[in-house]
Scaffold this active site. Structure first.
Site, PDB file in Angstrom:
ATOM      1  CG  HIS A   1       6.246   0.530   9.484  1.00  0.00           C
ATOM      2  ND1 HIS A   1       6.189   1.898   9.569  1.00  0.00           N
ATOM      3  CD2 HIS A   1       6.703   0.197   8.321  1.00  0.00           C
ATOM      4  CE1 HIS A   1       6.666   2.469   8.345  1.00  0.00           C
ATOM      5  NE2 HIS A   1       7.068   1.498   7.692  1.00  0.00           N
TER       6      HIS A   1
ATOM      7  CB  CYS B   1      10.028   2.884   8.629  1.00  0.00           C
ATOM      8  SG  CYS B   1       9.494   3.567   7.149  1.00  0.00           S
TER       9      CYS B   1
ATOM     10  CD  GLU C   1      13.411   6.292   5.513  1.00  0.00           C
ATOM     11  OE1 GLU C   1      13.796   6.048   4.426  1.00  0.00           O
ATOM     12  OE2 GLU C   1      12.425   5.736   6.360  1.00  0.00           O
TER      13      GLU C   1
HETATM   14  P1  HMG Z   1       0.673  -1.431  -7.107  1.00  0.00           P
HETATM   15  O1  HMG Z   1       1.316  -2.520  -7.686  1.00  0.00           O
HETATM   16  O2  HMG Z   1       0.207  -0.332  -7.823  1.00  0.00           O
HETATM   17  O3  HMG Z   1      -0.658  -1.972  -6.542  1.00  0.00           O
HETATM   18  O4  HMG Z   1       1.568  -0.781  -6.048  1.00  0.00           O
HETATM   19  P2  HMG Z   1      -1.513  -3.591  -6.617  1.00  0.00           P
HETATM   20  O5  HMG Z   1      -1.821  -3.719  -7.893  1.00  0.00           O
HETATM   21  O6  HMG Z   1      -0.566  -4.434  -5.848  1.00  0.00           O
HETATM   22  O7  HMG Z   1      -2.600  -3.074  -5.679  1.00  0.00           O
HETATM   23  C1  HMG Z   1      -2.687  -2.761  -4.450  1.00  0.00           C
HETATM   24  C2  HMG Z   1      -3.645  -3.454  -3.577  1.00  0.00           C
HETATM   25  O8  HMG Z   1      -4.942  -2.905  -4.125  1.00  0.00           O
HETATM   26  C3  HMG Z   1      -3.901  -5.202  -4.086  1.00  0.00           C
HETATM   27  O9  HMG Z   1      -4.369  -5.573  -2.823  1.00  0.00           O
HETATM   28  C4  HMG Z   1      -5.052  -4.910  -5.055  1.00  0.00           C
HETATM   29  O10 HMG Z   1      -5.689  -6.169  -5.002  1.00  0.00           O
HETATM   30  C5  HMG Z   1      -5.833  -3.912  -4.514  1.00  0.00           C
HETATM   31  P3  HMG Z   1      -3.356  -6.861  -2.154  1.00  0.00           P
HETATM   32  O11 HMG Z   1      -3.118  -7.734  -3.343  1.00  0.00           O
HETATM   33  O12 HMG Z   1      -2.139  -5.981  -1.831  1.00  0.00           O
HETATM   34  O13 HMG Z   1      -4.311  -7.206  -1.170  1.00  0.00           O
HETATM   35  N1  HMG Z   1      -6.774  -3.326  -5.555  1.00  0.00           N
HETATM   36  C6  HMG Z   1      -7.852  -2.931  -4.856  1.00  0.00           C
HETATM   37  N2  HMG Z   1      -8.736  -3.281  -3.850  1.00  0.00           N
HETATM   38  C7  HMG Z   1     -10.050  -2.780  -4.034  1.00  0.00           C
HETATM   39  N3  HMG Z   1     -10.646  -2.315  -5.263  1.00  0.00           N
HETATM   40  C8  HMG Z   1     -10.046  -2.128  -6.239  1.00  0.00           C
HETATM   41  C9  HMG Z   1      -8.778  -2.587  -6.432  1.00  0.00           C
HETATM   42  N4  HMG Z   1      -7.551  -2.435  -7.355  1.00  0.00           N
HETATM   43  C10 HMG Z   1      -6.614  -3.025  -6.750  1.00  0.00           C
HETATM   44  N5  HMG Z   1     -10.668  -1.410  -7.257  1.00  0.00           N
HETATM   45  C11 HMG Z   1       2.523  -0.974  -3.729  1.00  0.00           C
HETATM   46  C12 HMG Z   1       1.258  -1.133  -4.608  1.00  0.00           C
HETATM   47  C13 HMG Z   1       2.527  -0.904  -2.281  1.00  0.00           C
HETATM   48  C14 HMG Z   1       3.779  -2.170  -4.280  1.00  0.00           C
HETATM   49  C15 HMG Z   1       3.162   0.401  -4.117  1.00  0.00           C
HETATM   50  O14 HMG Z   1       2.501   1.276  -3.704  1.00  0.00           O
HETATM   51  C16 HMG Z   1       4.571   0.628  -3.550  1.00  0.00           C
HETATM   52  O15 HMG Z   1       5.573   0.259  -3.814  1.00  0.00           O
HETATM   53  N6  HMG Z   1       4.661   1.444  -2.366  1.00  0.00           N
HETATM   54  C17 HMG Z   1       5.883   1.560  -1.644  1.00  0.00           C
HETATM   55  C18 HMG Z   1       6.474   0.400  -0.864  1.00  0.00           C
HETATM   56  C19 HMG Z   1       5.639   0.162   0.585  1.00  0.00           C
HETATM   57  O16 HMG Z   1       5.218   0.758   1.165  1.00  0.00           O
HETATM   58  N7  HMG Z   1       6.030  -1.096   0.852  1.00  0.00           N
HETATM   59  C20 HMG Z   1       5.634  -1.565   2.141  1.00  0.00           C
HETATM   60  C21 HMG Z   1       6.429  -2.428   2.876  1.00  0.00           C
HETATM   61  S1  HMG Z   1       8.103  -1.788   2.948  1.00  0.00           S
HETATM   62  C22 HMG Z   1       8.013  -0.859   4.598  1.00  0.00           C
HETATM   63  O17 HMG Z   1       7.094  -0.798   5.168  1.00  0.00           O
HETATM   64  C23 HMG Z   1       9.045   0.369   4.945  1.00  0.00           C
HETATM   65  C24 HMG Z   1       8.878   1.717   4.171  1.00  0.00           C
HETATM   66  O18 HMG Z   1       7.994   2.062   5.074  1.00  0.00           O
HETATM   67  C25 HMG Z   1      10.196   2.225   4.024  1.00  0.00           C
HETATM   68  C26 HMG Z   1      11.036   2.639   5.326  1.00  0.00           C
HETATM   69  O19 HMG Z   1      11.309   1.317   5.835  1.00  0.00           O
HETATM   70  O20 HMG Z   1      11.752   3.492   5.275  1.00  0.00           O
HETATM   71  C27 HMG Z   1       8.312   1.637   2.917  1.00  0.00           C
END
Ligand code: HMG
Length: 392
Positions: A239, A117, A85
């Protein structure tokens, strides 16, 4: 056709490449005023690949394939599929460039596949069908990508990049692909990249939930279709857009399971996420880097063991399928990955930001400084709208 059904077809070799630079996730967290454990544990990443402008989807793919292909393999390949992609042209396929760089035969089919992906999995299944009809040939399937969300965005700690190249053949040395598969597609706006953009648009939390919904759907469909149960699998692979996401998928599969049984799957998961934790999201290659990580780092899996694989691509497409480990699979691995990852140079957050912003956003003539990029295949510049690739 009956003979073809009995034929063992699957992954004979896996080659992985990621560039020579990385940024430390604890230092990135500090620079973003986040607790380092959010990135290290909450996201599940400890290093993130930094991609210099001298690497793109073409060079990443060629560098990955060059790690494993022999002269004999090159002669037998008559199908090259590059899933990406991060393509570099709206018309010409990444596979056309890659095949030439690798010195493959010209009596060959070259195509590029796209579905976020997921596309390398489509490539693998297409290659399996091709080998069933042409058993003496080999197919090269590569997932090659650069994951970009933007500096200081929530997606930033889930960036990365690299390529995984798989040689698909009959009587493969690593993993045979089993016949059954369960897949599911639906038009969903969880993650996408408009044609004008160099960074992905994403609805982060929504995307994470859709991923899990698709996992449950195709995993349960697969179990219903095959009559298999969790304990028929020796490991489950996911993935890994960031490794915590795969852990969440695994937890879903292990809900209500006896803790001593569950601990086996968690141990294999640790082996399967080691390389991804040190690289970041590879998009199309992520699931297959996780497979390589498992094969090279597991101490317990043996010939005949069944692996379950969950492939997900935003937009969205999911597929659950399975493979069986082949006798002496450990001997067929090259074990180059740990060394490649350890040999990388760390860049500071400021240097990473500068490299990230140096992405080519137009096709004007330019020469790139390739002297600092140690990779075999590099992008040396652009001339008359033509990308100038070099083999060093
Ligand atoms: P965010 O909102 O900054 O993070 O973004 P958060 O507040 O949700 O925190 C992340 C995790 O860290 C949470 O855990 C927190 O509790 C934890 P969860 O509730 O998820 O279990 N946390 C801590 N843990 C330990 N010690 C601490 C601490 N503080 C917080 N001190 C988000 C996170 C993934 C949403 C963001 O990074 C994002 O948008 N990423 C991109 C999207 C993505 O990867 N999505 C995955 C599914 S889609 C997919 O797989 C397809 C893809 O590969 C693309 C394709 O297909 O081409 C993305």
């Amino acid at each position: 056709m009956r003979g073809a059904m009995k034929m063992k077809i699957g992954i004979d070799k896996i080659g992985f490449f990621t560039p020579h630079l990385y940024v430390d996730m604890a230092k990135l967290a500090q620079a973003r005023n986040e607790d380092p454990n959010k990135y290290l544990i909450g996201i599940g990443q400890n290093k993130m690949a930094v991609i210099p402008p001298t690497q793109d989807a073409v060079t990443l793919a060629a560098n990955a394939a060059a790690k494993v292909l022999t002269v004999e393999d090159k002669e037998a390949i008559d199908l090259v599929i590059v899933a990406t992609e991060s393509g570099v042209d709206n018309s010409k396929s990444t596979a056309a460039y890659v095949s030439e760089l690798l010195g493959l035969s010209h009596e060959i089919r070259t195509i590029e596949l796209k579905q976020a992906c997921y596309a390398a999995t489509a490539g693998l299944q297409l290659a399996k069908g091709h080998i069933a009809l042409a058993p003496d040939k080999k197919a090269l399937v590569i997932g090659s990508d650069i994951a970009r969300y933007g500096l200081k965005t929530p997606g930033e700690p889930t960036q990365g990049g690299g390529a995984v190249a798989m040689l698909v053949s009959k009587d493969p040395k690593l993993v045979t692909l089993e016949a059954e598969s369960a897949y599911y597609a639906k038009d969903v706006m969880d993650f996408w990249r408009p044609l004008s953009q160099t960074e992905a648009k994403v609805d982060g939390k929504f995307s994470a939930n859709i991923y899990l919904e698709f996992f449950e759907k195709v995993y349960q469909d697969y179990l219903a279709k095959t009559g298999l149960k969790l304990t028929d699998f020796s490991a489950l692979l996911f993935h890994l857009p960031y490794t915590k996401q795969g852990l969440k998928g695994l937890r879903k599969a292990l809900e209500g399971v006896d803790p001593t049984v569950a601990s086996h799957y968690y141990n294999e998961f640790e082996a399967s996420r080691k390389y991804n934790m040190a690289t970041g999201n590879l998009y199309t290659g992520s699931l297959y880097l996780s497979l390589l990580s498992l094969l090279e780092n597991t101490d317990t899996l043996k010939a005949g063991d069944r692996l379950g694989l969950f492939s997900y691509g935003s937009g969205a497409q999911g597929e659950f399928f399975s493979g069986r480990l082949q006798p002496n699979y450990k001997e067929a691995l090259t074990y180059q990955t740990s060394e490649m990852l350890e040999m990388r140079a760390e860049v500071s957050v400021a240097e990473y930001e500068q490299i990230f912003s140096a992405i080519l956003t137009d096709d004007h003539d330019r020469k790139l400084d390739i002297s600092k990029d140690p990779a075999q295949f590099v992008l040396a510049g652009i001339k008359d709208f033509k990308r100038q690739y070099l083999k060093k």
